[in-house]
Each structure stands twice: as structure tokens, then as C-alpha cells.
Design a protein around this motif. Structure first.
Motif, PDB file in Angstrom:
ATOM      1  N   VAL A 149      54.546  72.297  15.564  1.00 36.73           N
ATOM      2  CA  VAL A 149      55.187  73.431  14.874  1.00 36.73           C
ATOM      3  C   VAL A 149      54.505  74.739  15.257  1.00 36.73           C
ATOM      4  O   VAL A 149      55.176  75.746  15.536  1.00 36.73           O
ATOM      5  CB  VAL A 149      55.170  73.208  13.344  1.00 36.73           C
ATOM      6  N   GLU A 150      53.181  74.755  15.321  1.00 31.53           N
ATOM      7  CA  GLU A 150      52.457  75.971  15.710  1.00 31.53           C
ATOM      8  C   GLU A 150      52.801  76.370  17.138  1.00 31.53           C
ATOM      9  O   GLU A 150      52.992  77.560  17.434  1.00 31.53           O
ATOM     10  CB  GLU A 150      50.946  75.758  15.557  1.00 31.53           C
ATOM     11  N   MET A 152      55.599  75.715  18.763  1.00 23.16           N
ATOM     12  CA  MET A 152      56.979  76.225  18.755  1.00 23.16           C
ATOM     13  C   MET A 152      57.026  77.651  18.202  1.00 23.16           C
ATOM     14  O   MET A 152      57.778  78.496  18.711  1.00 23.16           O
ATOM     15  CB  MET A 152      57.879  75.301  17.930  1.00 23.16           C
ATOM     16  N   MET A 153      56.232  77.935  17.172  1.00 23.13           N
ATOM     17  CA  MET A 153      56.229  79.279  16.586  1.00 23.13           C
ATOM     18  C   MET A 153      55.654  80.297  17.575  1.00 23.13           C
ATOM     19  O   MET A 153      56.156  81.422  17.672  1.00 23.13           O
ATOM     20  CB  MET A 153      55.433  79.277  15.278  1.00 23.13           C
ATOM     21  N   LYS A 154      54.610  79.915  18.332  1.00 24.92           N
ATOM     22  CA  LYS A 154      54.020  80.818  19.315  1.00 24.92           C
ATOM     23  C   LYS A 154      55.015  81.152  20.412  1.00 24.92           C
ATOM     24  O   LYS A 154      55.042  82.266  20.937  1.00 24.92           O
ATOM     25  CB  LYS A 154      52.760  80.202  19.930  1.00 24.92           C
ATOM     26  N   LYS A 155      55.848  80.175  20.768  1.00 30.53           N
ATOM     27  CA  LYS A 155      56.832  80.378  21.833  1.00 30.53           C
ATOM     28  C   LYS A 155      58.113  81.012  21.307  1.00 30.53           C
ATOM     29  O   LYS A 155      59.025  81.296  22.076  1.00 30.53           O
ATOM     30  CB  LYS A 155      57.165  79.049  22.505  1.00 30.53           C
ATOM     31  N   GLY A 156      58.210  81.167  20.028  1.00 28.59           N
ATOM     32  CA  GLY A 156      59.385  81.791  19.453  1.00 28.59           C
ATOM     33  C   GLY A 156      60.561  80.843  19.285  1.00 28.59           C
ATOM     34  O   GLY A 156      61.691  81.283  19.117  1.00 28.59           O
ATOM     35  N   LYS A 157      60.332  79.601  19.308  1.00 25.78           N
ATOM     36  CA  LYS A 157      61.396  78.612  19.104  1.00 25.78           C
ATOM     37  C   LYS A 157      61.477  78.315  17.618  1.00 25.78           C
ATOM     38  O   LYS A 157      60.510  77.906  17.002  1.00 25.78           O
ATOM     39  CB  LYS A 157      61.111  77.320  19.869  1.00 25.78           C
ATOM     40  N   TRP A 158      62.686  78.504  17.070  1.00 28.88           N
ATOM     41  CA  TRP A 158      62.854  78.288  15.646  1.00 28.88           C
ATOM     42  C   TRP A 158      63.776  77.097  15.361  1.00 28.88           C
ATOM     43  O   TRP A 158      64.081  76.827  14.209  1.00 28.88           O
ATOM     44  CB  TRP A 158      63.392  79.552  14.972  1.00 28.88           C
ATOM     45  N   THR A 159      64.180  76.400  16.406  1.00 34.80           N
ATOM     46  CA  THR A 159      65.044  75.233  16.217  1.00 34.80           C
ATOM     47  C   THR A 159      64.351  74.002  16.813  1.00 34.80           C
ATOM     48  O   THR A 159      63.606  74.112  17.783  1.00 34.80           O
ATOM     49  CB  THR A 159      66.411  75.410  16.908  1.00 34.80           C
ATOM     50  N   SER A 171      75.755  76.329  10.535  1.00 36.08           N
ATOM     51  CA  SER A 171      75.830  77.756  10.204  1.00 36.08           C
ATOM     52  C   SER A 171      77.274  78.141   9.937  1.00 36.08           C
ATOM     53  O   SER A 171      78.210  77.662  10.571  1.00 36.08           O
ATOM     54  CB  SER A 171      75.261  78.599  11.362  1.00 36.08           C
TER      55      SER A 171
END
Length: 173
Positions: A149-150, A152-159, A171
Motif C-alpha cells: 500500500v505504501e 502504491m501511494m508513493k507511485k500515485g496509484k489509488w486503485t 462509480s
């Protein structure tokens, strides 16, 4: 006599399955039981037979008394042959040693498995219900999830990769 009664009461098929014995051990035990039962059967039939010879009866029935005298002489001189059974005893002791070793090995495996199962049971009984778990608890239990998760957050992936393919796009826009 008590051993015969105990052997008659024992359910060997249940013993084989409940102890989790190997195929080799079960086959060896079954072969031993068969040989034992055959030996008991033969011994009981031989024990029921008479062991004395009435030579006077044969003297009165037969005309040739010399044959009866010769038979009597042979019976008196007869001495049973003794056999050296040490080789058989050694083979039995070897089999017994192997059987005891296999039984000990099986017992050790069962003890280890029981300890693992008891630890698992204790873990299950002490575990909190799923509804009471927090994200921190899951992260502490499986640090790889937190690392993923960390990253993914650093890379800007939110999915999560593969989520839309598996569950669809929810959505409204």
C-alpha cells in the motif's frame, strides 16, 4: 487365556485406521496375525489327536508278529530331532525392533501434529472476531500488505490492479 479373550475383543481394523499406521506396518501386522491364527489352528488339531500306540492290538490283529516287534523297537529307539530356532527368534526380534521403531516414529508424528492442532485451536479461540479487526492489526499481521500500500501511494496509484476486472466499475459518473 486372558490374552485370547483380549485378542477376540480387539477390533483390528479400527486400530489400523485410528493409529494412522503405514501400509507396510499394517500389512506386516496382518501377515503376523494370519500366521499366528494358522499356528493356533494346527496346534489345536494336533493336540486333539491321541499320542499313544496300542501295540497289543496290532499283535492280536496281525499274523506277522515280527513286524509289530520291529515297530515297537523303532518306537522305543525314536528320539525327536531338535531344531535350532535361534535364527527364527532372531528374525522375530528384528521384526519386533522394526515394528517398535515404526510405532515410535508414528507416535512422534502424531504428537507433533497434536501439538500443532492444539496451538491452532488455542489461536482460534483467542482470536478476535473479524468485525473487531483494524487496519493496523492486519498490517501488523502481514507487513507485506502495508509495504504494498505504501509503494502504491508513493507511485500515485489509488486503485488495486485487477479490481475493476473482477468486481466491475462502481462509480456513478
Amino acid at each position: 487365556m486372558a490374552s485370547k479373550a483380549a485378542a477376540a475383543v480387539v477390533d483390528f481394523t479400527r486400530v489400523y485406521s485410528s493409529l494412522g499406521l503405514g501400509k507396510e506396518t499394517v500389512a506386516a501386522l496382518q501377515a503376523f496375525r494370519k500366521r499366528h491364527m494358522d499356528a493356533q489352528r494346527i496346534q489345536s488339531t494336533l493336540a486333539a489327536q491321541p499320542t499313544t500306540v496300542d501295540l497289543e492290538h496290532y499283535r492280536s490283529v496281525l499274523k506277522n508278529k515280527a513286524i509289530v516287534d520291529e515297530a515297537e523297537k523303532l518306537l522305543k529307539e525314536f528320539k525327536p530331532v531338535t531344531y535350532d530356532v535361534n535364527a527364527h527368534i532372531k528374525a522375530i526380534e528384528t521384526f519386533e525392533t522394526k515394528a517398535v521403531a515404526k510405532a515410535q516414529e508414528t507416535s512422534d508424528k502424531i504428537d507433533v501434529e497434536l501439538k500443532d492442532l492444539q496451538a491452532t485451536l488455542a489461536n482460534i479461540e483467542e482470536a478476535r472476531p473479524f468485525e473487531e479487526l483494524t487496519v493496523e492489526d492486519v498490517g501488523n499481521a502481514h507487513p507485506r500488505i502495508t509495504e504494498a500500500v505504501e509503494t502504491m501511494m508513493k507511485k500515485g496509484k489509488w486503485t488495486v490492479p485487477g479490481y475493476r476486472e473482477k468486481f466491475g466499475d462502481l462509480s456513478l459518473m
